[in-house]
Design a protein around this motif. Structure first.
Motif, PDB file in Angstrom:
ATOM      1  N   ALA A  98       0.828  -1.207   0.000  1.00  0.00           N
ATOM      2  CA  ALA A  98       0.000   0.000   0.000  1.00  0.00           C
ATOM      3  C   ALA A  98       0.860   1.254   0.000  1.00  0.00           C
ATOM      4  O   ALA A  98       0.579   2.235  -0.707  1.00  0.00           O
ATOM      5  CB  ALA A  98      -0.932  -0.021   1.218  1.00  0.00           C
ATOM      6  N   HIS A  99       1.971   1.204   0.791  1.00  0.00           N
ATOM      7  CA  HIS A  99       2.866   2.365   0.818  1.00  0.00           C
ATOM      8  C   HIS A  99       3.573   2.551  -0.523  1.00  0.00           C
ATOM      9  O   HIS A  99       3.769   3.695  -0.979  1.00  0.00           O
ATOM     10  CB  HIS A  99       3.889   2.192   1.941  1.00  0.00           C
ATOM     11  N   LEU A 100       3.923   1.439  -1.166  1.00  0.00           N
ATOM     12  CA  LEU A 100       4.520   1.549  -2.492  1.00  0.00           C
ATOM     13  C   LEU A 100       3.528   2.148  -3.482  1.00  0.00           C
ATOM     14  O   LEU A 100       3.891   2.911  -4.380  1.00  0.00           O
ATOM     15  CB  LEU A 100       5.001   0.180  -2.975  1.00  0.00           C
ATOM     16  N   GLY A 101       2.226   1.790  -3.306  1.00  0.00           N
ATOM     17  CA  GLY A 101       1.221   2.386  -4.173  1.00  0.00           C
ATOM     18  C   GLY A 101       1.137   3.892  -3.967  1.00  0.00           C
ATOM     19  O   GLY A 101       0.967   4.653  -4.928  1.00  0.00           O
ATOM     20  N   THR A 102       1.259   4.315  -2.702  1.00  0.00           N
ATOM     21  CA  THR A 102       1.263   5.759  -2.421  1.00  0.00           C
ATOM     22  C   THR A 102       2.442   6.440  -3.095  1.00  0.00           C
ATOM     23  O   THR A 102       2.317   7.517  -3.691  1.00  0.00           O
ATOM     24  CB  THR A 102       1.289   5.992  -0.908  1.00  0.00           C
ATOM     25  N   LEU A 103       3.612   5.816  -2.976  1.00  0.00           N
ATOM     26  CA  LEU A 103       4.795   6.369  -3.633  1.00  0.00           C
ATOM     27  C   LEU A 103       4.624   6.392  -5.141  1.00  0.00           C
ATOM     28  O   LEU A 103       5.082   7.313  -5.827  1.00  0.00           O
ATOM     29  CB  LEU A 103       6.051   5.561  -3.258  1.00  0.00           C
TER      30      LEU A 103
ATOM     31  N   ALA B  57       2.463   9.357  -6.105  1.00  0.00           N
ATOM     32  CA  ALA B  57       3.215  10.614  -6.005  1.00  0.00           C
ATOM     33  C   ALA B  57       4.210  10.750  -7.144  1.00  0.00           C
ATOM     34  O   ALA B  57       4.356  11.830  -7.737  1.00  0.00           O
ATOM     35  CB  ALA B  57       3.931  10.681  -4.652  1.00  0.00           C
ATOM     36  N   LEU B  58       4.895   9.654  -7.484  1.00  0.00           N
ATOM     37  CA  LEU B  58       5.897   9.719  -8.554  1.00  0.00           C
ATOM     38  C   LEU B  58       5.225   9.947  -9.909  1.00  0.00           C
ATOM     39  O   LEU B  58       5.728  10.716 -10.742  1.00  0.00           O
ATOM     40  CB  LEU B  58       6.713   8.424  -8.568  1.00  0.00           C
ATOM     41  N   GLU B  59       4.076   9.294 -10.121  1.00  0.00           N
ATOM     42  CA  GLU B  59       3.365   9.505 -11.383  1.00  0.00           C
ATOM     43  C   GLU B  59       2.913  10.955 -11.520  1.00  0.00           C
ATOM     44  O   GLU B  59       3.000  11.545 -12.605  1.00  0.00           O
ATOM     45  CB  GLU B  59       2.171   8.547 -11.469  1.00  0.00           C
ATOM     46  N   SER B  60       2.478  11.512 -10.402  1.00  0.00           N
ATOM     47  CA  SER B  60       2.034  12.909 -10.455  1.00  0.00           C
ATOM     48  C   SER B  60       3.214  13.827 -10.807  1.00  0.00           C
ATOM     49  O   SER B  60       3.072  14.754 -11.620  1.00  0.00           O
ATOM     50  CB  SER B  60       1.450  13.328  -9.099  1.00  0.00           C
TER      51      SER B  60
ATOM     52  N   ALA C 258      12.379  16.288  -6.297  1.00  0.00           N
ATOM     53  CA  ALA C 258      11.280  15.449  -5.818  1.00  0.00           C
ATOM     54  C   ALA C 258      11.256  14.115  -6.545  1.00  0.00           C
ATOM     55  O   ALA C 258      11.039  13.056  -5.938  1.00  0.00           O
ATOM     56  CB  ALA C 258       9.962  16.192  -5.992  1.00  0.00           C
ATOM     57  N   VAL C 259      11.471  14.140  -7.864  1.00  0.00           N
ATOM     58  CA  VAL C 259      11.511  12.884  -8.619  1.00  0.00           C
ATOM     59  C   VAL C 259      12.666  12.006  -8.139  1.00  0.00           C
ATOM     60  O   VAL C 259      12.518  10.793  -7.946  1.00  0.00           O
ATOM     61  CB  VAL C 259      11.639  13.184 -10.134  1.00  0.00           C
ATOM     62  N   THR C 260      13.815  12.618  -7.927  1.00  0.00           N
ATOM     63  CA  THR C 260      14.970  11.850  -7.429  1.00  0.00           C
ATOM     64  C   THR C 260      14.663  11.245  -6.065  1.00  0.00           C
ATOM     65  O   THR C 260      15.002  10.086  -5.785  1.00  0.00           O
ATOM     66  CB  THR C 260      16.202  12.759  -7.351  1.00  0.00           C
ATOM     67  N   GLY C 261      14.016  12.026  -5.191  1.00  0.00           N
ATOM     68  CA  GLY C 261      13.662  11.501  -3.882  1.00  0.00           C
ATOM     69  C   GLY C 261      12.674  10.360  -3.975  1.00  0.00           C
ATOM     70  O   GLY C 261      12.756   9.388  -3.223  1.00  0.00           O
ATOM     71  N   GLY C 262      11.693  10.463  -4.892  1.00  0.00           N
ATOM     72  CA  GLY C 262      10.741   9.378  -5.054  1.00  0.00           C
ATOM     73  C   GLY C 262      11.411   8.103  -5.531  1.00  0.00           C
ATOM     74  O   GLY C 262      11.102   7.004  -5.051  1.00  0.00           O
ATOM     75  N   LEU C 263      12.340   8.221  -6.489  1.00  0.00           N
ATOM     76  CA  LEU C 263      13.061   7.039  -6.964  1.00  0.00           C
ATOM     77  C   LEU C 263      13.907   6.424  -5.856  1.00  0.00           C
ATOM     78  O   LEU C 263      14.005   5.194  -5.742  1.00  0.00           O
ATOM     79  CB  LEU C 263      13.941   7.418  -8.151  1.00  0.00           C
ATOM     80  N   ARG C 264      14.488   7.281  -5.028  1.00  0.00           N
ATOM     81  CA  ARG C 264      15.304   6.766  -3.915  1.00  0.00           C
ATOM     82  C   ARG C 264      14.417   6.037  -2.905  1.00  0.00           C
ATOM     83  O   ARG C 264      14.818   5.008  -2.344  1.00  0.00           O
ATOM     84  CB  ARG C 264      16.034   7.923  -3.261  1.00  0.00           C
TER      85      ARG C 264
ATOM     86  N   ARG D 268       4.625  -3.476 -11.785  1.00  0.00           N
ATOM     87  CA  ARG D 268       3.530  -2.581 -12.158  1.00  0.00           C
ATOM     88  C   ARG D 268       3.959  -1.107 -12.023  1.00  0.00           C
ATOM     89  O   ARG D 268       3.695  -0.283 -12.898  1.00  0.00           O
ATOM     90  CB  ARG D 268       2.321  -2.848 -11.256  1.00  0.00           C
ATOM     91  N   ILE D 269       4.644  -0.803 -10.906  1.00  0.00           N
ATOM     92  CA  ILE D 269       5.089   0.584 -10.712  1.00  0.00           C
ATOM     93  C   ILE D 269       6.049   0.994 -11.822  1.00  0.00           C
ATOM     94  O   ILE D 269       5.932   2.089 -12.398  1.00  0.00           O
ATOM     95  CB  ILE D 269       5.745   0.735  -9.333  1.00  0.00           C
ATOM     96  N   ALA D 270       6.995   0.138 -12.121  1.00  0.00           N
ATOM     97  CA  ALA D 270       7.970   0.479 -13.155  1.00  0.00           C
ATOM     98  C   ALA D 270       7.290   0.632 -14.511  1.00  0.00           C
ATOM     99  O   ALA D 270       7.593   1.565 -15.281  1.00  0.00           O
ATOM    100  CB  ALA D 270       9.054  -0.592 -13.212  1.00  0.00           C
ATOM    101  N   ARG D 271       6.357  -0.272 -14.814  1.00  0.00           N
ATOM    102  CA  ARG D 271       5.700  -0.198 -16.119  1.00  0.00           C
ATOM    103  C   ARG D 271       4.859   1.054 -16.259  1.00  0.00           C
ATOM    104  O   ARG D 271       4.902   1.739 -17.290  1.00  0.00           O
ATOM    105  CB  ARG D 271       4.834  -1.458 -16.310  1.00  0.00           C
ATOM    106  N   ASN D 272       4.130   1.387 -15.209  1.00  0.00           N
ATOM    107  CA  ASN D 272       3.273   2.566 -15.292  1.00  0.00           C
ATOM    108  C   ASN D 272       4.091   3.853 -15.416  1.00  0.00           C
ATOM    109  O   ASN D 272       3.757   4.747 -16.200  1.00  0.00           O
ATOM    110  CB  ASN D 272       2.360   2.640 -14.068  1.00  0.00           C
ATOM    111  N   CYS D 273       5.169   3.929 -14.654  1.00  0.00           N
ATOM    112  CA  CYS D 273       5.976   5.161 -14.691  1.00  0.00           C
ATOM    113  C   CYS D 273       6.700   5.295 -16.027  1.00  0.00           C
ATOM    114  O   CYS D 273       6.819   6.394 -16.577  1.00  0.00           O
ATOM    115  CB  CYS D 273       6.971   5.170 -13.536  1.00  0.00           C
ATOM    116  N   ILE D 274       7.192   4.175 -16.540  1.00  0.00           N
ATOM    117  CA  ILE D 274       7.886   4.242 -17.835  1.00  0.00           C
ATOM    118  C   ILE D 274       6.915   4.605 -18.945  1.00  0.00           C
ATOM    119  O   ILE D 274       7.240   5.349 -19.875  1.00  0.00           O
ATOM    120  CB  ILE D 274       8.608   2.912 -18.112  1.00  0.00           C
ATOM    121  N   SER D 275       5.684   4.084 -18.846  1.00  0.00           N
ATOM    122  CA  SER D 275       4.694   4.413 -19.878  1.00  0.00           C
ATOM    123  C   SER D 275       4.365   5.908 -19.877  1.00  0.00           C
ATOM    124  O   SER D 275       4.126   6.505 -20.929  1.00  0.00           O
ATOM    125  CB  SER D 275       3.434   3.584 -19.652  1.00  0.00           C
ATOM    126  N   ILE D 276       4.368   6.515 -18.696  1.00  0.00           N
ATOM    127  CA  ILE D 276       4.128   7.960 -18.630  1.00  0.00           C
ATOM    128  C   ILE D 276       5.265   8.713 -19.310  1.00  0.00           C
ATOM    129  O   ILE D 276       5.053   9.694 -20.023  1.00  0.00           O
ATOM    130  CB  ILE D 276       3.967   8.410 -17.168  1.00  0.00           C
TER     131      ILE D 276
END
Length: 1586
Positions: free
Chosen positions: A1238-1243, A1246-1249, A1266-1272, A1326-1334
């Motif tokens: 659930a916390h990863l979903g929150t992250l 935020a990263l997608e936004s 902020a993007v760098t912090g989200g990836l970290r 899923r997180i990686a795929r969604n972010c890369i697609s954006i």
């Protein structure tokens, strides 16, 4: 330049030499006469400086000499002449004369002491004393006058040093960059060595005609004459007039035998010997130069092997010569091939009838076989010297001692009656390996001198100085006295090395200038002057511009020694040229044979240097230099002055006074013969005055200074220069007594220049006996110089009351009219001096200098002041003819103690401060009962008063009486209370007061009139309470509390054991609140002495002031409460409930002490058992230090926390890793994974936004961060998920044991561990795929945005680095899959294929597109490829390193081994290299011939074999040997394989570079015992293998 004296270092001793001595004296006298015009002294004044100044200085000096009836001039000449002589006592003892009084001889053999300086005048530094301010701790200060120095006043030199006072010359200051002629003309007259060009010799020898007639000079020798050897075999003899006395050689056989290579002169200076480069030696009588006196022939080359006599080999140069003793027919010689001989000719009527017997004393003939086992080394005689005769008969005179120096050995041989070696020394190992190969030596004879103390004779031992390369050694020779008086028995000699000198380059020549000074010439033509037996360097000169003649004499013979290690481990890069034939010394003079001239140099003695400086007009520098000579700040031996100050002072003092007198005449134009009467400039006169003062004070001759010197300045109307120069000397205490005439001029000058304060300081440092009292006191009053006036009254007249009356006279108008501007303000400043005056006098010191007053003067001074102040009535002063002194001029009625009241009204604090100092003096202790009362009749009125009444009790009583009235305000009486309170504890046996009086004092101190003195009042109360115990202490406590005397209250409460009130006082005291922690620790620590009631009271006070205690220091509060009262944690935390930051710091101190956070061992705090405290700490940590939550939670035990209390705070602060850890520890693995997902979903959201915002709008620096912090964060929680899954796998190992025999099918459902991995991997992908697609989608509103805002370009629309984000996300996926691969590779419970199959099924359902599935699989397999690449790279690195090491080992094995030495380590015989003898060459030659014969036979066999089908060898029984390499068939690659003449042929070389004969090694191994293994072992280092 001074002439050469007629006595010196090598005098004649025998009766047969008297005539030669007279001849030498005549030549020396002629040389003295010729010094005026024939010698060109390069230190003379240049033409540009020969002006009226120089002539006038010399005229004044001459006039000063004549005024003393010539005695001064004679003394000056005598000192100069004596300094020229090396040792006047030695020379006079030879001629039977006594040494003159004031001789400069220093016959003692003790080394001089370097680094000693003249003792400076000591001074005692008194403590600092300050005049107290009225309200700033007056009783803690001390009065100090304006004139008392805190530190000794230094006396900087008023004039820059003359070049004569600088350090030794160096190469950097040389004049080598100027041509020769200019360098000679520009040399300073005060140079340590002054060189003289022998112009007439130069014109006769170095001119074109001279070179054509005589040849070029090759060598020089100096004695009573100067002799030069030339390249045409001619010897030229000159006297010291530079007149050619003889030309030796032309028309004789001598010119047919080559150039002169060595010269020697007999002891009586009548015979000269010359050695030729062909090996011939000729001796000549100087008075019969037409025919040689003796001819010593060399051995022809064809007669060397069958020789019957010894001698030099024909064609070998004779490079050294010397006469033995006083004989003309006894010589020693040495050649460049390392051979030396002694030659003894029989007596006869002529040269034809003389027979010369030659004996070899060193070296071997070149063609002789070497009988020794060691190979012969190339050699040459580098140094050669015969021990000269001393000034008295010695046992060594008949031994014919000669010292010879070879490249490796020093040998001292006695030649008479037979050649015998007396001493040997090897070359020292300290010789620098980078220095040139060189060698030289020189003797100094036995001498007998006179002791300076009792006149007894003293024998001075002979000395030999020798040098190899850069190491110079001093060797002393003495004759051992034995009981055997047999005259035929040779004396026993004792050789002892004394000292050693290390030079920075090779030494090529050395000469004794005198017995205590050695001249050393280096390879770069530097002249170094060494002094005394310590061999310390005193001067260094660059002689490169002189172009000294030097010859390459030894390199041809010694070239094989270059760049080779010798037995001492030295290796020399080259052989130095020979300089010894161009550098000679005789009787203190140095002779240089240069390329184009001959130079004579002498060490300038002290008289020479002073006269030279006077000649160029530097009379001030000459005075400074003479002063340095007087005090001993120069190299006394080098300049010819005695080491003993008692001998040196009278010599220099006379000359110094003479120079000062002449300088003053010149400075003021007082020369009677001169028409110019002008005076020098002011700056020059100041320098002259400073020089005269320093000189006269050093000599302690003030009469000349204040007599003749002051008279010159006064007559020149510049006495101010003299007086201002006198000032610092008076202030420093170097001058105390000044004549009255000078004092009068001093006062007149300083008052006219308005230097009143300076004059006052001068007067206070002078002896008052030289002062005009009336004049000085009147002047001091006129110019308000009260310090000086007081000093004069006290020191000159012993009157201490008159200054008090004068000072109090200034107070009366000030108190009546107040202080106005101008005159009144000046009176107020002067009136304040009454207090330091009282302080100094009542403590026994001189005002204003601070010096101690001697007894009984100190007691009289104290009695006078106490009498004046405490008599109680008006006094009449002076008693005889004086008048009464009234404090009120308008009223004749005076109160009691009028003068005391007057001072107290003016400044009570200052007076009481001065009196506080006076109380420390034992004068107020009072008279003892044992004193005889009859003695009081002889005492003065003041002394009688003090003995009868004066003590501390009396003073305190009078002060209480005077200041107890209403005339003084509280601002003054408070200081009396402080005075009493401080002095009663100091002197309880002398001061007694009633309890009521002391109570009034305490009450008065509690009612202090100002805050500025409140601390002083409190300190005074503390002093008083140490000796006084008030009966009503509780009443005083209230007073102390109102006065805020917290220190007093603490002391009372501590003594009364009222600990609660004590701690409360600490809280109330705002200045020392930190001390409350120590107090709490003392009273609440374990084992405290407090009872239960006292402990409860203390704890109650702490609870009441909990907030204040935490505000003082939160960390210390937590520590001490946790240690002493842990049950008070709750009140402490409740008191700061509104300050969560302090709560966090408080809890952090008790839960995680500083040493625990640093990693040190620390036991678990007991407070962790309180779960509420731990939960509160974690909640606060989530707020103030969220990154540390995971670390801290990881150290807690199960049950320390309630999850429902801390999880909300962890989730809100983002410390999800800690929450997951806690849930996993409680066994809720599934819930932990759900929360993590659930916390990863929150992250993810935020990263997608952020990515959408960065794609469709302007990016910024903050957006990128902020993007760098989200990836970290994604990477961080990916590691948490991996840890969670791996932890579950470890917990599921028991299930694996139960199902180990079963084989899982593809349709079997996933277990718990696999489900965890599946959910976690699915979320990550899923997180990686969604972010890369954006990132891959084109921006939707970029064109619209560009239309609305035309100022933005396309590059400004997208700011986020898409590639970097994509790489980070792929690494995010690869990290998880790599961990999965690692975990499943060693686990049978979790199957990677099952997880992958389930994951692909989910992926196909969630994303039916083949492209999406392909990307996922690509990320998965990239993890495999990454691992494979890492392994492949590691293998390549290992293979590369392995190949490098193997290759290095193979290369080393193929290299040859070079032996470290050329000799066998066992028998020390030379094995190889140049100079190897003993049949080695023959063995090599035979081996070579044998190898050639075998090679021919093998070739013949091959030829026969090629002609027929079978060769003769092949038809035999054995098989024919087929060879391809002729050397292989020879089988003896070593040239020394065959042994001849007893030599072992085969050599064995080890890897350690040691080399042996095979035969020697076998013998050594056999001696050490049999060995089972066949292997060579190095006997030296036990190394195996060769």
């Amino acid at each position: 330049m001074s002439s050469i004296p007629n006595e010196g270092s090598v005098p004649e001793t025998s009766e047969s030499n008297r005539e030669g001595s007279r001849h030498e004296a005549e030549n020396a006298e002629a040389m003295r006469d010729s010094s005026k015009g024939e010698f060109e002294v390069n230190g003379d004044v240049p033409e540009s400086m020969t002006n009226t100044t120089t002539s006038r200085v010399l005229e004044y000096l001459q006039e000063a000499r004549e005024e003393g009836n010539g005695s001064a001039f004679k003394g000056f000449k005598q000192a100069k002449k004596s300094a020229d002589n090396e040792d006047p006592d030695l020379s006079n003892s030879i001629n039977g004369e006594t040494s003159p009084t004031g001789s400069l001889s220093t016959p003692d053999d003790t080394p001089s002491i370097q680094g000693s300086v003249a003792s400076s005048r000591g001074s005692s530094i008194l403590g600092s004393r300050f005049s107290p301010a009225p309200s700033l701790r007056p009783f803690d200060r001390r009065f100090q006058s304006r004139l008392q120095p805190a530190l000794p006043i230094g006396s900087p030199s008023p004039r820059a040093l003359s070049p004569s006072l600088l350090g030794p010359h160096s190469r950097s200051s040389s004049i080598g960059d100027i041509n020769f002629g200019e360098a000679e003309e520009r040399s300073a007259p005060w140079d340590v060595v002054r060189w003289t060009k022998l112009k007439k010799i130069k014109n006769q020898v170095f001119s074109e005609g001279g070179r054509r007639n005589f040849g070029t000079p090759t060598c020089i020798t100096a004695s009573a004459t100067i002799a030069l050897g030339t390249s045409k075999g001619i010897i030229l003899v000159f006297d010291y007039n530079q007149s050619l006395q003889g030309i030796i050689g032309p028309g004789t056989k001598a010119v047919e035998h080559g150039a002169i290579s060595a010269l020697a002169v007999s002891a009586d200076h009548t015979t000269i010997a010359g050695g030729h480069d062909s090996g011939h030696i000729f001796t000549w009588e100087l008075n019969k130069p037409s025919q040689p006196f003796l001819h010593i022939l060399p051995l022809p080359l064809d007669q060397v092997e069958g020789r019957k006599t010894d001698g030099h080999v024909e064609g070998v140069s004779v490079i050294h010569l010397g006469f033995l003793g006083t004989r003309h027919t006894a010589l020693v010689s040495g050649d460049d091939r390392g051979m030396a001989f002694s030659h003894l000719a029989t007596r006869g009527l002529g040269a034809v009838r003389r027979v010369v017997k030659t004996t070899r004393i060193l070296g071997r003939y070149p063609f002789d076989a070497n009988p020794a086992p060691r190979p012969r080394k190339p050699s040459s005689v580098l140094g050669f010297s015969v021990l000269p005769l001393g000034n008295f008969q010695q046992a060594t005179d008949t031994m014919g001692l000669v010292a010879l120096l070879t490249p490796n050995l020093l040998v001292i041989v006695s030649t008479t009656p037979i050649a015998h070696t007396q001493y040997k020394a090897a070359k020292p190992k300290e010789v620098a390996t980078d220095s040139a190969l060189s060698g030289c030596l020189a003797w100094y004879p036995f001498m007998k001198a006179k002791r300076a103390s009792n006149g007894s004779k003293l024998c001075l031992n002979a000395r030999l100085v020798y040098a190899w390369s850069n190491i110079l050694t001093l060797l002393e020779l003495s004759v051992v006295e034995t009981e055997d008086n047999d005259p035929t028995r040779l004396p026993v000699l004792d050789f002892r090395p004394k000292s050693r000198f290390r030079c920075d380059e090779a030494i090529v020549a050395v000469q004794w200038i005198n017995r205590q000074i050695i001249g050393v010439l280096t390879v770069t033509q530097r002249l170094i002057i060494l002094e005394d037996t310590a061999l310390r360097t005193t001067e260094t000169f660059d002689l490169m511009p002189k172009q000294i003649l030097h010859v390459d004499m030894f390199s041809g013979q010694l070239h094989s020694l270059i760049d080779r290690l010798d037995d001492e481990g030295s290796s020399h890069p080259h052989v130095a040229d020979a300089f010894y034939n161009s550098f000679k010394a005789y009787k203190g003079r140095m002779f240089l044979l240069c390329q184009y001239e001959v130079l004579v140099g002498a060490l300038s003695n002290w008289a020479d240097r002073l006269l030279a400086m006077m000649e160029v007009g530097d009379f001030i520098g000459a005075i400074h230099l003479a002063t340095a000579y007087y005090v001993g700040e120069a190299n006394k031996l080098t300049i010819g002055l005695p080491e003993d100050a008692e001998l040196r002072h009278p010599i220099v003092e006379e000359r110094l006074l003479e120079m000062m007198s002449a300088s003053l005449r010149y400075a003021f134009g007082k020369n009677q013969k001169s028409t110019q009467k002008e005076v020098l400039e002011r700056e020059q006169l100041q320098d002259l005055a400073a020089a005269c003062f320093n000189a006269c004070l050093s000599m302690n001759t003030a009469d000349f200074l204040f007599g003749e010197a002051f008279e010159y300045f006064e007559q020149g109307s510049v006495e101010g220069i003299f007086l201002e120069t006198l000032e610092p000397h008076i202030l420093e205490g170097r001058i105390r007594s000044v004549p009255p005439t000078v004092v009068k001029a001093l006062i007149t000058h300083y008052t006219s220049r308005e230097f009143d304060s300076r004059l006052e300081e001068i007067i206070c440092h002078m002896d008052t006996r030289t002062l005009d009292i009336d004049q000085v006191t009147t002047l001091c009053k006129q110019h308000n110089l009260y310090d000086a006036m007081i000093y004069v009254w006290n020191r000159a007249l012993g009157d201490y009351i008159t200054p008090m009356i004068d000072l109090l006279s200034l107070l009366i108008p000030l108190l009546q009219n107040g202080v106005n501007e101008n005159e009144s303000s000046m009176h107020a400043v002067n009136a304040l001096k009454v207090f330091p005056y009282l302080s100094y006098t009542l403590t026994g010191r001189v005002y204003p200098t601070g010096e101690d007053l001697p007894e009984p003067e100190a007691s009289n001074a104290k009695a006078a002041l106490y009498y004046f102040l405490f008599l109680g009535r008006t006094i009449t002063w002076p008693r005889q003819g004086g008048k009464s002194f009234y404090t009120d001029p308008f009223s004749k009625s005076e109160p009691s103690f009028p003068y005391l009241r007057l001072i107290l009204k003016f400044d009570a604090p200052s007076f009481l401060s001065a009196l506080n100092e006076a109380f420390e003096d034992p004068f107020l202790n009072g008279a003892t009962d044992s004193e005889d009362t009859t003695l009081r009749q002889d005492l003065s009125e003041e002394q009688a008063f003090c003995q009868s009444s004066m003590n501390r009790q009396y003073v305190v009583s009078i002060l209480l009486e005077v200041m107890g009235a209403t005339d003084f305000p509280p601002q003054d009486t408070i200081y009396l209370d402080m005075f009493i309170a401080r002095n009663i504890p100091k002197y309880p046996q002398f001061i007694l007061l009633s309890g009521s009086a002391l109570h009034r004092v305490i009450v008065g101190l509690c009612n202090c009139p100002g805050e500025d003195i409140a601390d002083d009042c409190q300190l005074s109360v503390e002093y008083l309470l140490t000796v006084y115990r008030p009966p009503d202490i509780d009443v005083l406590v209230e007073l102390f509390a109102n006065a805020k005397f917290f220190r007093v209250l603490k002391s009372i409460f501590r003594s009364e054991k009222q600990y609660a009130r004590l701690i409360k006082t600490y809280f109330e005291d705002g200045e020392s609140q930190d001390a409350v922690f120590d107090c709490i620790w003392d009273y609440l620590r374990p084992g405290s002495s407090l009872n239960e009631r006292q402990t409860k009271e203390v704890r109650r006070v702490i609870e009441q002031h909990a907030r204040q205690l935490v505000d003082i220091d939160c960390a210390r509060t937590a520590t001490i409460i946790d240690t002493c009262a842990p049950d008070l944690h709750s009140p402490m935390l409740d008191s700061i409930e509104d300050q969560p930051q302090q709560q966090f710091q408080y809890l952090q101190t008790i839960f995680e002490p500083s040493d625990t956070r640093e990693g040190n061992d620390f036991k678990r705090p007991a407070v962790t058992q309180n779960v509420s405290f731990v939960e509160l700490y974690i909640r606060l940590m989530c707020e103030f230090e969220p990154d540390h939550v995971n670390t801290y939670v990881g150290g807690l035990q199960s049950g320390d926390l309630r999850l429902d209390k801390v999880l909300p705070a962890m989730e809100s602060s983002g410390a999800m890793d800690a929450a997951v850890m806690l849930m996993a520890r409680e066994g809720e693995i599934r819930k932990a994974m759900d929360r993590l997902i659930a916390h990863l979903g929150t992250l993810e959201v935020a990263l997608e936004s952020l990515l959408v915002a960065g794609t469709n709008a302007h990016g910024s620096h903050s957006n990128n961060e902020a993007v760098t912090g989200g990836l970290r964060s994604l990477q961080k929680y990916a590691q948490v998920g991996v840890w969670l899954c791996q932890g579950q796998m470890k917990a599921g190992k028991q299930t694996l044991r139960a199902t180990r025999s079963k084989r899982r099918s593809n349709n079997e459902p996933l277990n718990e561990e696999e489900l965890l991995w599946l959910d976690f991997v699915d979320t990550v992908v899923r997180i990686a795929r969604n972010c890369i697609s954006i990132q891959e989608k084109p921006p939707e509103s970029s064109y619209a945005l560009a239309e609305t805002n035309g100022t933005l370009s396309e590059k400004e629309v997208i700011e986020i680095d898409s590639e970097r984000v994509a790489v980070s996300l792929r690494m995010f996926v690869q990290t998880v899959f790599s961990a999965l691969l690692t975990a499943t590779s060693s686990s049978r419970a979790v199957s990677f294929l099952q997880i992958l199959r389930a994951f692909l099924s989910r992926a196909s359902k969630a994303s039916p597109s083949l492209g999406d599935l392909r990307n996922v699989l690509g990320d998965i397999f990239e993890a495999y490829i990454y691992e494979e690449q890492i392994l492949a790279l590691a293998n390549r690195l290992l293979e590369k390193d392995l190949f490098v090491h193997v290759d290095e080992a193979a290369t080393l094995r193929q290299k040859g081994w070079r032996p470290a030495n050329q000799t066998c380590e066992a028998c020390n015989k030379k094995l190889w290299g140049p100079g190897a003898a003993g049949g080695i060459y023959n063995a090599w030659e035979k081996a070579r011939l044998k190898s050639a014969q075998r090679l021919e036979s093998i070739q013949e066999e091959r030829r026969l074999a090629s002609e027929g089908s079978l060769s003769a060898v092949a038809r035999g029984k054995s098989r024919a040997r087929v060879t391809t390499d002729p050397l292989e068939e020879i089988g003896e690659t070593s040239g020394a394989s065959n042994a001849t003449e007893g030599e072992a042929g085969e050599l064995v070389v080890f890897h350690c570079r040691h080399i042996f004969h095979r035969k020697c090694l076998d013998n050594l191994l056999a001696e050490n015992g049999p060995s089972d293994e066949w292997a060579f072992k190095c006997i030296v280092c036990r190394h195996n293998g060769c």
